[in-house]
Design a protein around this motif. Structure first.
Motif, short mmCIF file in Angstrom:
data_model
loop_
_atom_site.label_atom_id
_atom_site.label_comp_id
_atom_site.label_asym_id
_atom_site.label_seq_id
_atom_site.Cartn_x
_atom_site.Cartn_y
_atom_site.Cartn_z
N ALA A 216 0.73 -1.35 -0.35
CA ALA A 216 -0.05 -0.02 -0.57
C ALA A 216 0.93 0.85 -0.39
O ALA A 216 1.36 1.55 0.82
CB ALA A 216 -0.79 -0.28 1.03
N GLY A 217 0.91 1.90 -1.23
CA GLY A 217 2.33 3.06 -1.26
C GLY A 217 1.48 4.20 -0.39
O GLY A 217 2.63 4.96 0.34
N GLY A 218 0.60 4.67 0.25
CA GLY A 218 0.71 5.37 0.98
C GLY A 218 1.40 5.19 2.79
O GLY A 218 2.47 6.43 3.43
N CYS A 219 1.96 3.89 2.78
CA CYS A 219 3.18 3.63 4.19
C CYS A 219 4.08 2.11 3.51
O CYS A 219 3.54 1.29 4.10
CB CYS A 219 2.04 3.67 5.04
SG CYS A 219 2.94 2.69 6.56
N VAL A 220 4.84 2.30 3.62
CA VAL A 220 6.33 1.62 2.82
C VAL A 220 7.17 1.41 3.76
O VAL A 220 8.26 2.44 2.93
CB VAL A 220 6.38 1.14 1.01
CG1 VAL A 220 7.55 0.09 0.74
CG2 VAL A 220 4.72 0.93 0.89
#
Length: 389
Positions: A216-220
């Protein structure tokens, strides 16, 4: 005779839908469960350094609700924030600097990557610039890639790093809890996460030797060594669905990845009207299908049979006196509703909304078709003034 044939078709379609839902319930990685949260973690003896990279394009409105949460991270080790102002026209960089002066906390660097080179998406070009600067300035052991509309609880970074260290993970990603305030958000947002989990079951993603990969690109949170081994972001520079592509690249290069639902990470971006939600989904839906018309056709048929057919069969079966159609349609709808309840509970929504999932699925079907139409009109994957082939 025609009426009998029509009833038979309805009954068989309902039976097919019921079989599909029994399979989804039991054999699709228990995608409907919402208990995949950060793995157990212990504090490391020495906390590694972290560079937080935030690509931002025209985000001046949301930064006051997100950036201070990054600056206020209660992290015991060295950490620094790099906000990459990706050609903003609304004063994003100036707002970021003002917020840093007001809130203090972690050091903030605001930088401009310039226009992206050919073959790069704007976001990944910004990420490339931020990672390169972070490597030069800090030599950080971990990179936290987070979007400009994501707010983190004060212990978010500590928990992410603790989980990565404890489980020896190269990538730890959390699906940020999206905003659910308006009627359209209540209808569409929980379903968005539900459909994503159905497509990429978290338990399958988290298998060390499994083929399924997603993030999930918002939190990596990404180990820098793993990023170098997978040539991130150069190897995915053209990707529109960059988070899934990133996870695949890391996993293919031998990295261990983990994906789950967030407890300390929230999106602050509002989607007050259907138009904004429609754009969010349609800009990448056809890319998810590899721009393949056959996959699009199969998806349309699948959504109709799996989601629209159960309530239609129940109503038609009752109206035409077909117990088989009514029972099969009702059972399929019941299983569908039951699998959606955990996601509604996660988002704190009322249970009766589960009855609207077939309608929401039809909306997603229309968004997917619109995504294909925009692609063939040359306007596919349009986002904030940029359009990608």
């Amino acid at each position: 005779m025609r009426q009998t044939a029509a009833v038979t078709v309805i009954a068989w379609t309902a039976a097919l839908s019921l079989a599909a839902w029994v399979w989804l319930l039991l054999c699709q990685g228990f995608f409907w469960r919402t208990d995949v949260r950060l793995p157990e973690r212990t504090e490391p003896a020495a906390w590694p350094s972290v560079a937080i990279v935030v690509p931002a394009r025209d985000e001046a409105d949301v930064l006051p609700d997100s950036l201070p949460s990054l600056l206020a991270q209660d992290y015991p080790g060295p950490a620094e924030v790099f906000l990459v102002d990706d050609g903003s026209t609304d004063g994003t960089g100036e707002v970021a600097k003002r917020l840093a002066a007001e809130h203090h906390g972690l050091p903030l660097t605001v930088t401009d990557p310039g226009d992206p080179e050919a073959g790069w998406t704007g976001k990944l070009w910004a990420v490339r610039h931020g990672i390169a600067l972070a490597r030069t300035r800090t030599g950080a052991e971990y990179l936290l890639l987070t979007d400009a509309d994501i707010a983190h609880r004060p212990d978010s970074l500590r928990e992410l790093v603790g989980a990565a260290r404890s489980a020896d993970l190269d990538l730890v990603s959390q699906m940020a809890r999206l905003r659910v305030a308006t009627g359209w958000e209540r209808l569409i947002v929980p379903a968005f996460v539900y459909f994503f989990a159905q497509l990429y079951p978290f338990r399958w993603v988290n298998r060390a030797k499994g083929r399924t990969a997603a993030a999930a690109g918002g939190c990596v949170l990404l180990r820098t060594e793993a990023a170098e081994r997978a040539a991130i972001p150069e190897s995915i520079r053209h990707a529109v669905i960059d988070d899934v592509s990133l996870a695949r690249a890391v996993k293919r290069s031998g990295g261990r990845i983990w994906l789950g639902l967030a407890e300390r990470v929230d999106s602050v971006r509002p989607y007050p009207r259907l138009a904004e939600l429609w754009r969010m989904v349609s800009r990448s839906a056809y890319a998810q299908l590899l721009h393949n018309p056959l996959l699009l056709a199969a998806t349309v048929v699948g959504l109709i049979v799996v989601y629209a057919a159960p309530p239609a069969a129940l109503i038609a079966g009752l109206a035409k006196g077909s117990p088989a159609a009514a029972v099969a349609g009702g059972a399929a709808w019941l299983i569908m509703a039951g699998t959606y309840l955990p996601m509604l509970a996660y988002y704190g929504q009322r249970r009766w909304l589960t009855l609207l999932l077939p309608f929401t699925a039809v909306l997603y079907l229309c968004m997917t078709v619109d995504s294909a139409v925009q692609h063939y009109r040359g306007r596919g994957a349009a986002w904030k003034g940029r359009t990608y082939a």
